[in-house]
Design an enzyme around this catalytic site. Structure first.
Site, PDB file in Angstrom:
ATOM      1  N   GLU A 275       1.014  -0.974  -0.146  1.00 11.62           N
ATOM      2  CA  GLU A 275      -0.275   0.083   0.316  1.00 11.62           C
ATOM      3  C   GLU A 275       0.373   1.126   0.112  1.00 11.62           C
ATOM      4  O   GLU A 275       0.710   2.360   0.508  1.00 11.62           O
ATOM      5  CB  GLU A 275      -1.226   0.015   1.476  1.00 11.62           C
ATOM      6  CG  GLU A 275      -1.937  -1.609   1.315  1.00 11.62           C
ATOM      7  CD  GLU A 275      -2.110  -1.959   2.608  1.00 11.62           C
ATOM      8  OE1 GLU A 275      -2.524  -0.678   3.686  1.00 11.62           O
ATOM      9  OE2 GLU A 275      -3.278  -2.901   2.790  1.00 11.62           O
TER      10      GLU A 275
ATOM     11  N   GLU B 247      -5.811   4.955  -0.996  1.00  8.34           N
ATOM     12  CA  GLU B 247      -6.619   4.529  -0.119  1.00  8.34           C
ATOM     13  C   GLU B 247      -6.868   5.910   0.629  1.00  8.34           C
ATOM     14  O   GLU B 247      -6.467   6.959   0.937  1.00  8.34           O
ATOM     15  CB  GLU B 247      -5.522   4.203   0.896  1.00  8.34           C
ATOM     16  CG  GLU B 247      -6.596   2.757   1.702  1.00  8.34           C
ATOM     17  CD  GLU B 247      -5.663   2.809   3.106  1.00  8.34           C
ATOM     18  OE1 GLU B 247      -4.779   2.151   2.980  1.00  8.34           O
ATOM     19  OE2 GLU B 247      -5.710   2.904   4.589  1.00  8.34           O
TER      20      GLU B 247
ATOM     21  N   CYS C 270     -11.171   0.784   8.405  1.00  6.69           N
ATOM     22  CA  CYS C 270      -9.885   2.132   9.424  1.00  6.69           C
ATOM     23  C   CYS C 270     -10.505   3.430   7.888  1.00  6.69           C
ATOM     24  O   CYS C 270     -10.632   4.481   8.831  1.00  6.69           O
ATOM     25  CB  CYS C 270      -8.003   1.977   8.747  1.00  6.69           C
ATOM     26  SG  CYS C 270      -8.097   0.762   6.918  1.00  6.69           S
TER      27      CYS C 270
END
Lengths: 653, 653
Positions: free
Chosen positions: B325, B341, B421
């Protein structure tokens, strides 16, 4: 009609065949005997560093009771030995070598000693897990390894008449036949990694025993039926994995990965692991021919069309994703993340040859040419000492280094691999390239490939083919006939030259008509007939179907059978900023660098963006695109100089 | 000077804030209390299907001794609760709700009971592995979870003056301070997942206790030093992993992934996990300001420049690869495989705000605008009930379904996530968007964002801002001053309008000069001053730097602060075949579909390839490109209709 003997006289291919015989075969022999230390390249960021040494011969010696020790290496390590043997069998035909033959004879003796009384041979299971033979067929590779031996044994027997080599193969096939089949007391299974099917079809031919065809046909049609064999075995197994190495790999037993999501006759698209699919198709086409199985032929044709018209890279590469080394979906051909394994291009060559044997058509032999001159030989460096597993169409070294999702895309060929399937696969293809030159039917000799050679046939026909192919498009055929009742000689007109070529028969220009992509020389008289085929060797600009998202607005440069590419070594970096003009003036000239192979490079005046922008994002402005010489080299020759960017598909201005 | 109170009166943002208060906060409360069954989406083909339920409150209850049971969920599950609490703290400021506040008070009591006597609180370790506290700091997330509580506790205390909420945070920070630091008896470590640093800086402000700044500063500078703390801990640990879930994830302890490959002051490029990097930078900038640390400020500036000028998508997204990521390298911005993200865009907003606090400049607040109107809110559906983790710039549903390397790129927002998250991160940002409207220095109020609001400051200044932003570019400021010795009012002129805008002060057109991207209204008299800013809302065509390989020859469409995109729902499939003409005539109109938000869509006459080709490869020919209406919608609004293709970067004709 049969092809009796072929002597290849071709500069381009004899170089590769010499490399295979003089470099690759001795090198792999040293590897499988653990005589040299090899630096093993990690395949990609997600894989474990594989075996540090081969241990493959040692495994056989332990299985034969000649050494003490434990199995080491991948659980399919045996196949490395067998592919070495098969390549050696072919190489001995064009380069007899008593010492090498002695080594191979000794190896066959060792293999015979390692083989169990019932014909079973797989050193991983013999040494590590004798109670689990044939209990995890989806991933065990037992049938794959034995299939590779059967191919090797047949080839070696055909070269040397070593009966032991063939006997091992027969014993092995009998063992499999004893364990697999429709009878209730047998396993109703098929290989997890197809390969055995095509090997059994070869064995059926050399032994004239149709039992092996029947077994292959059974396995082909059993695949994808319910109850699903792999799922059943998974239920029956007590532990999940056959090997520690295997911890993180256990695909769904009913999946495209295994090509058992449905029966092969119901498949419309090529799916799953690309090498497995192409091996399976090779076996299917071969068995369909042996059994005159028309619906199976239809399946092969349908899947051939799907691959070659919708899922194949211009280099002949297949496998659009690294995940599962697999096909993805129609027209999905990303250039910088694909797999395009060398083995997969070899496998497509095998499949194409079987399709050609079913019904000769240049659509098959055009693809063989595409594979032979591009996606297969790109797997080996020009010095024959380094190898690609993955054959990308676009490379940025920084991406390979810094984005783990592109870590499988290598910038330089490796010395060797932990999973060393590709180099010996390429070796056996190059060493047997003489088998791809002609196809014979009852009354026609098809001249499929333009590789200089002298070949004699069992009806007294002799064909001498000379050319400077792939650099020159002028191909001379000297055809000698002696017996009368002579066959037709059909010469392939490549799809890329179909609109512009010339044929002279005994110096007379003729007006050819074609059938299935071939021109037929009929009524061949006894004596010598000279045919000169002249192909259009102009540089071609090729576009992809606009459904290929990755190639919209781009062009590939081809000449003759060769795909070309831009390399940073010639052009500098930032190849994405280069473009080909609408009316490029291509110049061809002999490359003057000191690479081991002399090739024709192509230059043209293109353009390159003059990047005066410093911001990451800014209002659209027309950037100057000053003239820039673009230098293209053949794709197979890339990555033989300073590592850098490479690109096959170039922007059009 | 201080911002006292802000009431947001903005149609666009009040809708999002209502969704957060009425949908997201109750929904997440039900999730963390296991009151509803959630369908958890698999993040990508390589990940395990994560937790089936949250169990997060239950874990706290077990730790508090109120329930019996075992820990369940990700080992960082506590943070979900804390982010819910923080979002709730902000939401209660604009939507007081006694029932919700009671829930939150009860939760704080539960947290206090779960906290150990020394201040430690991490339910995974308390319940599963009490002897391993702070022994695997690289991956344990203990400091991350406690950091999130500290942020939440500070926010909730600031909203409600609940002293217990702050006391838990102080006790926690003291525990960490007791365990980490330069003293020989302490751990010389820092968080594996940065977050605590920025939380400690906030705590230092609310408590006026510089010990917390000192601790954050220590951790920031300890990162990347030798001996490497994570490597040392790895050597000292007896077993490798803290959790079964964790089996396949244990990055090199000294790596870019952890941003500890070198000291932060020596970093020139943003590397590794994008959210971690941006959280770390947020903490660094905050601590640098508290400590007047000029070289740390320089590091923040250098890394800010690297991200925003070389590693950021036009949507504000960061993280070019799914692997880790993570950031990859300069100008590597692939559109269909990236991560981007939602959390990373939130984190960039936090970082930008801290940079703005260091020295106001529109380069920071322009990025906040880019994030707020694009890459953050794209993480939530227009009905507030579905969420994206990954925010792609180009989507082909077939690729997401059939290429596992693109399986992280979702075509539809999910109900919720196992690793949840993103939704609460977006919730806390939206609920606290009032904190991003103004920046105050001793003598200047900076008007950073154009979100209608009424705000009063501690020197008697009141600013009322009204507009139909982001749809209209006319922004009214009604500024009331009463005390004399009034500050300057600085109004941001967005970079995208800098060449064409108009300012009227009390109906008089003025000739503005700018400083750091702001226009300064000086000599503000007492009474009411009216300022009207008119920005250029023409549709813009934006190009990427040609070093961005993925975007060469392409253009993005923007209007005001919004990035636009093509969606299949409006345009049909094969978006790669569409192109924008060189002189497009853009028409803007209100969308007439029944989506929950009314937005302005953009249409223009472009072109689409008329694909008459059936072959996969063929000689280049000019394909007809008949006119085609292109319909663009705001990027944040994509994927709210029938799933299909989406594209931000469009080919230029």
């Amino acid at each position: 009609m049969k092809q009796l003997s072929t002597k290849i006289t071709d500069t381009f291919w004899n170089n590769y065949r010499r490399l295979v015989k003089d470099q690759l075969i001795p090198y792999q022999w040293a590897v499988i005997n653990d005589e040299i230390n090899v630096t093993i390249q990690q395949e990609n960021a997600n894989t474990l560093n594989a075996s540090e040494k081969s241990h493959a011969i040692q495994n056989l010696k332990i299985a034969a009771g000649l050494k003490k020790g434990k199995f080491y290496g991948f659980w399919f390590q045996d196949s490395d030995v067998y592919k070495w043997l098969e390549a050696t069998a072919y190489a001995l035909r064009y380069a007899p070598d008593k010492e090498l033959q002695n080594k191979a004879d000794g190896l066959i003796n060792l293999i015979a000693n390692a083989q169990e009384a019932d014909g079973y041979l797989d050193t991983y299971f013999q040494l590590e897990s004798p109670d689990r033979k044939f209990k995890h067929v989806s991933m065990s590779h037992e049938l794959y390894c034995m299939g590779h031996y059967i191919e090797a044994g047949v080839a070696y027997y055909q070269t040397t008449h070593n009966q032991q080599a063939l006997d091992i193969a027969i014993k092995m096939a009998n063992c499999i036949d004893h364990n697999f089949g429709p009878e209730t007391n047998k396993l109703h299974g098929y290989p997890g990694h197809p390969e055995l099917e095509l090997a059994l079809a070869k064995l059926a031919e050399v032994t004239a025993d149709s039992r092996y065809t029947d077994l292959a046909a059974y396995m082909i049609d059993q695949r994808g039926t319910e109850p699903n064999f792999f799922a059943q075995q998974a239920l029956e197994r007590e532990t999940a994995h056959i090997s520690e190495l295997f911890n993180n790999m256990d695909p769904d037993p009913r999946s495209k990965y295994f090509q058992n999501q449905k029966p092969v006759r119901k498949m419309d698209t090529a799916d799953g692991h690309a090498v497995r699919m192409a091996y399976l198709l090779t076996g299917m086409a071969h068995v369909a021919r042996q059994n005159h199985d028309q619906t199976l032929i239809k399946s092969c044709q349908r899947l051939w069309q799907n691959i070659t018209n919708k899922q194949m890279y211009i280099t002949g590469g297949i496998g659009s994703t690294v995940a599962g080394e697999a096909f993805t979906f129609d027209y999905d051909l990303p250039n910088d993340t694909m797999y395009c394994e060398t083995c997969a291009s070899c496998a497509m060559t095998f499949f194409a040859k079987q399709m050609q044997e079913l019904e000769p058509n240049s659509e098959f032999t055009d693809i063989i040419e595409r594979e032979l001159f591009n996606g297969t030989i790109s797997g080996m460096s020009l010095d024959g000492k380094h190898f690609f597993y993955v054959n990308p169409l676009e490379v940025n070294p920084e991406a390979s280094a810094k984005d783990p999702t592109k870590s499988h895309v290598k910038v330089q060929r490796a010395d060797w691999f932990g999973c060393a399937c590709c180099p010996p696969n390429l070796a056996r293809l190059v060493a047997s390239v003489d088998q791809y030159l002609y196809t014979t039917t009852n009354n026609t000799i098809f001249c499929d490939q333009f590789i200089s050679n002298t070949t004699s046939f069992d009806n007294g026909i002799k064909i001498e083919q000379t050319s400077q192919y792939p650099w020159s498009g002028k191909i001379n055929f000297t055809i000698t006939a002696t017996q009368g009742n002579n066959p037709d000689i059909a010469i392939r007109i490549p799809g890329w030259s179909i609109d512009d070529y010339q044929i002279k028969v005994n110096q007379q220009l003729i007006t050819p008509t074609l059938k299935n992509g071939y021109w037929y020389l009929t009524d061949l008289p006894n004596g010598t007939t000279n045919v000169v085929l002249t192909l259009n060797m102009s540089v071609r600009q090729t576009q992809a179907n606009p459904l290929v998202t990755a190639d919209v607005g781009k062009v590939a440069i081809e000449r003759g059978p060769l795909v070309y590419c831009l390399e940073e070594a010639d052009n500098g970096p930032h190849l994405a900023q280069f473009s080909v003009t609408n009316q490029p003036n291509f110049v061809t000239e002999l490359d003057d660098t000191d690479l081991p192979i002399k090739f024709i490079k192509i230059t043209t005046h293109g353009q390159k963006i003059n990047n005066t922008i410093t911001d990451l994002y800014s209002a659209v402005q027309k950037l100057a695109t000053p003239d820039q010489t673009l230098t293209f080299i053949p794709y197979f020759a890339w990555a033989n100089r300073t590592p850098g960017e490479m690109q096959v598909w170039i922007n059009r201005a």
